[in-house]
Scaffold this active site. Structure first.
Site, PDB file in Angstrom:
ATOM      1  N   ARG A 182     -12.850 -15.849   1.856  1.00 40.82           N
ATOM      2  CA  ARG A 182     -12.500 -16.414   3.165  1.00 40.82           C
ATOM      3  C   ARG A 182     -12.163 -17.905   3.099  1.00 40.82           C
ATOM      4  O   ARG A 182     -11.766 -18.497   4.101  1.00 40.82           O
ATOM      5  CB  ARG A 182     -13.689 -16.246   4.145  1.00 40.82           C
ATOM      6  CG  ARG A 182     -14.129 -14.805   4.342  1.00 40.82           C
ATOM      7  CD  ARG A 182     -13.065 -13.992   5.079  1.00 40.82           C
ATOM      8  NE  ARG A 182     -13.456 -12.604   5.285  1.00 40.82           N
ATOM      9  CZ  ARG A 182     -13.100 -11.616   4.468  1.00 40.82           C
ATOM     10  NH1 ARG A 182     -12.371 -11.844   3.399  1.00 40.82           N
ATOM     11  NH2 ARG A 182     -13.477 -10.371   4.713  1.00 40.82           N
ATOM     12  N   SER A 237       0.824  -1.212   0.000  1.00 33.12           N
ATOM     13  CA  SER A 237       0.000   0.000   0.000  1.00 33.12           C
ATOM     14  C   SER A 237       0.857   1.262   0.000  1.00 33.12           C
ATOM     15  O   SER A 237       1.936   1.291   0.611  1.00 33.12           O
ATOM     16  CB  SER A 237      -0.878  -0.007   1.254  1.00 33.12           C
ATOM     17  OG  SER A 237      -1.429   1.265   1.478  1.00 33.12           O
ATOM     18  N   ARG A 247      -8.696  -8.694   4.696  1.00 30.97           N
ATOM     19  CA  ARG A 247      -8.766  -8.829   6.156  1.00 30.97           C
ATOM     20  C   ARG A 247      -8.188 -10.140   6.697  1.00 30.97           C
ATOM     21  O   ARG A 247      -7.509 -10.097   7.742  1.00 30.97           O
ATOM     22  CB  ARG A 247     -10.211  -8.653   6.637  1.00 30.97           C
ATOM     23  CG  ARG A 247     -10.722  -7.220   6.508  1.00 30.97           C
ATOM     24  CD  ARG A 247     -12.117  -7.081   7.076  1.00 30.97           C
ATOM     25  NE  ARG A 247     -12.704  -5.770   6.845  1.00 30.97           N
ATOM     26  CZ  ARG A 247     -13.333  -5.420   5.733  1.00 30.97           C
ATOM     27  NH1 ARG A 247     -13.444  -6.274   4.736  1.00 30.97           N
ATOM     28  NH2 ARG A 247     -13.849  -4.206   5.616  1.00 30.97           N
ATOM     29  N   TYR A 286      -2.104   5.495  -4.592  1.00 31.14           N
ATOM     30  CA  TYR A 286      -3.207   6.443  -4.421  1.00 31.14           C
ATOM     31  C   TYR A 286      -2.783   7.682  -5.177  1.00 31.14           C
ATOM     32  O   TYR A 286      -1.671   8.192  -4.962  1.00 31.14           O
ATOM     33  CB  TYR A 286      -3.405   6.785  -2.945  1.00 31.14           C
ATOM     34  CG  TYR A 286      -4.213   5.780  -2.154  1.00 31.14           C
ATOM     35  CD1 TYR A 286      -5.450   5.339  -2.620  1.00 31.14           C
ATOM     36  CD2 TYR A 286      -3.766   5.307  -0.933  1.00 31.14           C
ATOM     37  CE1 TYR A 286      -6.203   4.435  -1.884  1.00 31.14           C
ATOM     38  CE2 TYR A 286      -4.514   4.409  -0.190  1.00 31.14           C
ATOM     39  CZ  TYR A 286      -5.733   3.976  -0.675  1.00 31.14           C
ATOM     40  OH  TYR A 286      -6.470   3.094   0.055  1.00 31.14           O
ATOM     41  N   HIS A 342     -13.445  -2.057  -1.992  1.00 32.93           N
ATOM     42  CA  HIS A 342     -12.563  -1.721  -0.877  1.00 32.93           C
ATOM     43  C   HIS A 342     -12.981  -2.489   0.386  1.00 32.93           C
ATOM     44  O   HIS A 342     -12.881  -1.987   1.508  1.00 32.93           O
ATOM     45  CB  HIS A 342     -12.603  -0.215  -0.621  1.00 32.93           C
ATOM     46  CG  HIS A 342     -11.272   0.382  -0.252  1.00 32.93           C
ATOM     47  ND1 HIS A 342     -10.437   0.961  -1.151  1.00 32.93           N
ATOM     48  CD2 HIS A 342     -10.643   0.503   0.945  1.00 32.93           C
ATOM     49  CE1 HIS A 342      -9.348   1.411  -0.538  1.00 32.93           C
ATOM     50  NE2 HIS A 342      -9.455   1.131   0.742  1.00 32.93           N
ATOM     51  N   LYS A 349      -7.795  -0.705  -9.371  1.00 34.41           N
ATOM     52  CA  LYS A 349      -8.517  -1.374  -8.284  1.00 34.41           C
ATOM     53  C   LYS A 349      -9.690  -0.513  -7.845  1.00 34.41           C
ATOM     54  O   LYS A 349      -9.511   0.677  -7.547  1.00 34.41           O
ATOM     55  CB  LYS A 349      -7.560  -1.588  -7.100  1.00 34.41           C
ATOM     56  CG  LYS A 349      -8.201  -2.190  -5.864  1.00 34.41           C
ATOM     57  CD  LYS A 349      -7.125  -2.592  -4.859  1.00 34.41           C
ATOM     58  CE  LYS A 349      -7.704  -3.178  -3.593  1.00 34.41           C
ATOM     59  NZ  LYS A 349      -8.134  -2.170  -2.622  1.00 34.41           N
ATOM     60  N   THR A 381      -5.558   2.564  -7.089  1.00 37.41           N
ATOM     61  CA  THR A 381      -6.853   2.460  -6.392  1.00 37.41           C
ATOM     62  C   THR A 381      -7.661   3.726  -6.668  1.00 37.41           C
ATOM     63  O   THR A 381      -7.188   4.838  -6.432  1.00 37.41           O
ATOM     64  CB  THR A 381      -6.636   2.279  -4.875  1.00 37.41           C
ATOM     65  OG1 THR A 381      -5.882   1.077  -4.669  1.00 37.41           O
ATOM     66  CG2 THR A 381      -7.951   2.177  -4.135  1.00 37.41           C
ATOM     67  N   GLY A 437     -12.557  -8.997  -2.320  1.00 35.45           N
ATOM     68  CA  GLY A 437     -13.629  -8.747  -1.359  1.00 35.45           C
ATOM     69  C   GLY A 437     -14.344 -10.015  -0.935  1.00 35.45           C
ATOM     70  O   GLY A 437     -14.917 -10.718  -1.770  1.00 35.45           O
TER      71      GLY A 437
HETATM   72  C1  LIG Z   1      -7.176  -2.431   7.403  1.00 33.69           C
HETATM   73  C2  LIG Z   1      -7.351  -2.238   5.929  1.00 33.69           C
HETATM   74  C3  LIG Z   1      -6.561  -1.307   5.254  1.00 33.69           C
HETATM   75  C4  LIG Z   1      -6.709  -1.139   3.876  1.00 33.69           C
HETATM   76  N1  LIG Z   1      -5.868  -0.267   3.218  1.00 33.69           N
HETATM   77  C5  LIG Z   1      -5.930  -0.179   1.854  1.00 33.69           C
HETATM   78  C6  LIG Z   1      -5.002   0.613   1.136  1.00 33.69           C
HETATM   79  O1  LIG Z   1      -4.118   1.240   1.712  1.00 33.69           O
HETATM   80  N2  LIG Z   1      -5.121   0.658  -0.222  1.00 33.69           N
HETATM   81  C7  LIG Z   1      -6.097  -0.043  -0.895  1.00 33.69           C
HETATM   82  O2  LIG Z   1      -6.158   0.027  -2.131  1.00 33.69           O
HETATM   83  N3  LIG Z   1      -6.972  -0.799  -0.221  1.00 33.69           N
HETATM   84  C8  LIG Z   1      -6.919  -0.902   1.118  1.00 33.69           C
HETATM   85  N4  LIG Z   1      -7.781  -1.719   1.783  1.00 33.69           N
HETATM   86  C9  LIG Z   1      -8.763  -2.533   1.033  1.00 33.69           C
HETATM   87  C10 LIG Z   1      -8.135  -3.881   0.654  1.00 33.69           C
HETATM   88  O3  LIG Z   1      -7.096  -3.704  -0.272  1.00 33.69           O
HETATM   89  C11 LIG Z   1      -9.164  -4.828   0.016  1.00 33.69           C
HETATM   90  O4  LIG Z   1      -9.794  -4.164  -1.031  1.00 33.69           O
HETATM   91  C12 LIG Z   1     -10.219  -5.353   0.990  1.00 33.69           C
HETATM   92  O5  LIG Z   1      -9.664  -5.605   2.264  1.00 33.69           O
HETATM   93  C13 LIG Z   1     -10.821  -6.629   0.411  1.00 33.69           C
HETATM   94  O6  LIG Z   1     -11.849  -7.119   1.185  1.00 33.69           O
HETATM   95  P1  LIG Z   1     -11.652  -8.278   2.278  1.00 33.69           P
HETATM   96  O7  LIG Z   1     -11.057  -7.613   3.454  1.00 33.69           O
HETATM   97  O8  LIG Z   1     -13.055  -8.747   2.493  1.00 33.69           O
HETATM   98  O9  LIG Z   1     -10.763  -9.347   1.680  1.00 33.69           O
HETATM   99  C14 LIG Z   1      -7.675  -1.889   3.165  1.00 33.69           C
HETATM  100  C15 LIG Z   1      -8.454  -2.823   3.853  1.00 33.69           C
HETATM  101  C16 LIG Z   1      -8.312  -3.002   5.216  1.00 33.69           C
HETATM  102  C17 LIG Z   1      -9.159  -4.025   5.914  1.00 33.69           C
END
Ligand SMILES: Cc1cc2nc3c(=O)[nH]c(=O)nc-3n(C[C@H](O)[C@H](O)[C@H](O)COP(=O)(O)O)c2cc1C
Length: 408
Positions: free
Chosen positions: A313, A109, A333, A132, A278, A254, A158, A310
Site C-alpha cells: 500500500r 487476467s 486492490r 488460469y 491471492h 503466481k 495462477t 499482497g
Molecule cells: C477484484 C480482484 C480480482 C482478482 N482477480 C484475479 C485474477 O483474475 N487472477 C489472479 O491471478 N488474481 C486475481 N486477483 C488477485 C490479485 O492478482 C492479487 O493477487 C491480489 O489483489 C494482491 O493483493 P492486494 O490486493 O492486497 O494487493 C484478484 C484480486 C482482486 C482484488
C-alpha cells in the site's frame, strides 16, 4: 472526494467506497472466511522497520529493474484482476495505458473484460498474460498462442484457485457477475447514481479471453459457468513444464507460498515465483506474504526471480520487499480502487504517488539505486536493543540498578 485530494492508496479506497455500489466494493475489498490473511498481508509490513544509512551520495536515484525480461521504470507490476469494466468503463485498457505511462508492468487476467489483443493495441509497455489452467490443453495452448501473437512479454500461471475461495461478503450481498438487480440490491445500486449511469452507458461487457473457440463472447454468466466447469483441479509439475516449453519465454507461477515449491519451480523451467495468497481471497489462515518472501528468496538462491504480491500500500512496503530480496512487487486492490473511483486518471495518479513514495523512501534510506537496498536496511519491530540481547537482565542487576537510583 476529488482526485487531487487523494494523497495515498487509502484515500483511493475511501473514494472507491463512495462511488461503487456496496456489493461491488465488497467484492474487491473482501477476502476469504474471516479475512485474517487479507488483513495480515498489510499489517505484517509493520513487523519490519527500515534502518537508514545516511551520508551517502543520493544525487541520482535509479529505480529501474529488469523483471521477467521486462525493463521496468520501477519494480512494480499491476496484478491481474478480473472484470475491470465492472468498476469503471475505462476498464483494463485504461489500467494498461496508465501502467505504460508509469513504466510498470501490467498483468492481464484470463477473466478480463478486455481481450489479449485489445490490451496489446493500447499499450506498448511490459505485458504479462495471466493464465488460469483449464482441463482442456487445447484452450490453454490457444490462450498462450494468442498472447505470443500479440507480443506479450511473459506468462503468469495462477495456481491458487483450483477451487473458489469462500468469500462471505459476496454470499451476503448476493453479488452476481454481471451484477443483476434484485429487490434487495436495487437500493444499494440506486445509492450510487454515478456508477449506474456509467454502467448503463458503457454498453455490454464480456470476457473475451475465455470464450471457447468459435463461440461469441457475449453472455458472461454462460462463459463464467463454462469456465468454472473446465477449471483444472490437478495442475501437475509436468503440466507446468509443458506450458513453459510451449510458451518459450519468461514464465511465472503466481500463488506459491512455500520455499520447497520455489525450488521445484526452478527445477521445472519456471523463471519467476510470485509469492501470493491471492490477496487473502483464497485460503484464509495462510501467512502474510512479506513474512514468507525472504525464506523463499534464500531457497531459490537466484535460480528464479521472486516477486511479492499482497498488502502493498506504500512505497516503503515496496522497499521492505526489495530489502528482503524480492525482485519486484505486485499491487492489486489499490489500483482497482483508483480505477473504480476516477477511471484511468485515478490509476495514473496512484502510480505517481506510489512511485514518489518509493523514490523518496529510497533516498531517505541512503540508497541511490534499488539494487543497493538489502537486509542491512531492516530490523524487526520487536527486536530488543543489542545490549539487552547480549546481557539478559538478571535479578541482581535489576536490584543493583534500583539501589543506584534510591541512593541518590
Ligand atoms: C477484484 C480482484 C480480482 C482478482 N482477480 C484475479 C485474477 O483474475 N487472477 C489472479 O491471478 N488474481 C486475481 N486477483 C488477485 C490479485 O492478482 C492479487 O493477487 C491480489 O489483489 C494482491 O493483493 P492486494 O490486493 O492486497 O494487493 C484478484 C484480486 C482482486 C482484488
Amino acid at each position: 472526494m476529488a482526485l487531487r485530494h487523494c494523497h495515498n492508496a487509502s484515500d483511493f479506497e475511501v473514494a472507491a467506497r463512495r462511488r461503487l455500489p456496496k456489493p461491488l466494493f465488497d467484492y474487491v475489498a473482501g477476502g476469504a472466511d474471516d479475512e485474517t490473511t487479507k488483513r495480515a498481508n498489510v499489517a505484517a509490513f509493520d513487523r519490519y522497520q527500515l534502518v537508514p544509512r545516511y551520508l551517502q551520495d543520493i544525487r541520482e536515484i535509479d529505480l529501474r529493474r529488469t523483471v521477467l525480461g521486462c525493463e521496468l521504470a520501477w519494480p512494480v507490476i499491476l496484478a491481474p484482476t478480473g472484470m475491470s469494466r465492472m468498476f469503471h468503463p475505462d476498464g483494463e485498457c485504461g489500467v494498461a495505458s496508465a501502467a505504460e505511462a508509469a513504466g510498470v508492468g501490467y498483468a492481464l487476467s484470463t477473466m478480463a473484460s478486455a481481450s489479449i489483443e485489445a490490451i496489446a493495441q493500447v499499450s506498448r509497455g511490459p505485458k504479462i498474460y495471466q493464465l488460469y489452467l483449464l482441463a482442456d490443453d487445447g484452450l490453454n495452448f490457444a490462450a498462450i498462442d494468442r498472447a505470443k501473437a500479440a507480443g506479450y512479454d511473459a506468462i503468469c500461471l495462477t495456481v491458487d484457485t483450483v477451487v473458489a475461495g469462500n468469500r462471505e461478503r459476496d454470499l451476503r450481498s448476493g453479488l452476481t457477475i454481471p451484477p443483476r438487480l434484485g429487490i434487495g440490491s436495487l437500493l444499494q445500486f440506486a445509492r450510487r447514481p454515478g456508477w449506474c449511469r456509467d454502467h448503463l452507458l458503457g454498453g455490454k461487457f464480456s470476457m473475451p479471453n475465455i470464450a471457447p473457440p468459435g463461440a461469441a463472447a457475449t453472455d458472461i454468466s454462460t462463459l463464467a459457468a463454462f469456465f468454472a466447469q473446465k477449471m483444472e483441479r490437478h495442475i501437475s509439475w509436468l503440466r507446468v513444464q509443458q506450458l513453459v516449453r510451449h510458451w518459450g519465454g519468461p514464465f511465472a507461477i503466481k500463488g506459491l507460498q512455500c520455499a520447497a515449491d520455489a525450488v521445484l519451480a526452478a527445477g521445472h523451467g519456471v523463471s519467476a515465483v510470485i509469492v501470493s495468497n491471492h490477496g487473502g481471497r483464497q485460503l484464509d489462515g495462510t501467512a502474510a506474504t512479506i513474512d514468507l518472501v525472504a525464506d523463499i528468496v534464500d531457497a531459490a538462491d537466484g535460480r528464479v526471480e521472486v516477486i511479492l504480491d499482497g498488502g502493498v500500500r506504500r512505497g516503503t512496503h515496496v522497499l521492505k520487499a526489495l530489502a528482503m530480496g524480492a525482485r519486484a512487487c505486485m499491487i492489486g486492490r489499490p489500483y482497482v480502487y483508483a480505477l473504480a473511483a476516477f477511471g484511468q486518471p485515478g490509476v495514473v495518479r496512484l502510480l505517481e504517488l506510489m512511485r514518489a513514495e518509493t523514490e523518496r523512501g529510497l533516498a531517505l534510506l541512503g540508497c541511490s539505486s534499488v539494487d543497493q537496498v538489502g537486509r542491512r536496511h531492516l530490523r524487526l519491530a520487536a527486536q530488543v536493543p543489542a545490549f539487552l540481547d547480549e546481557r539478559p537482565i538478571s535479578e541482581p542487576a535489576i536490584a543493583q540498578h534500583q539501589m543506584h537510583w534510591t541512593d541518590r
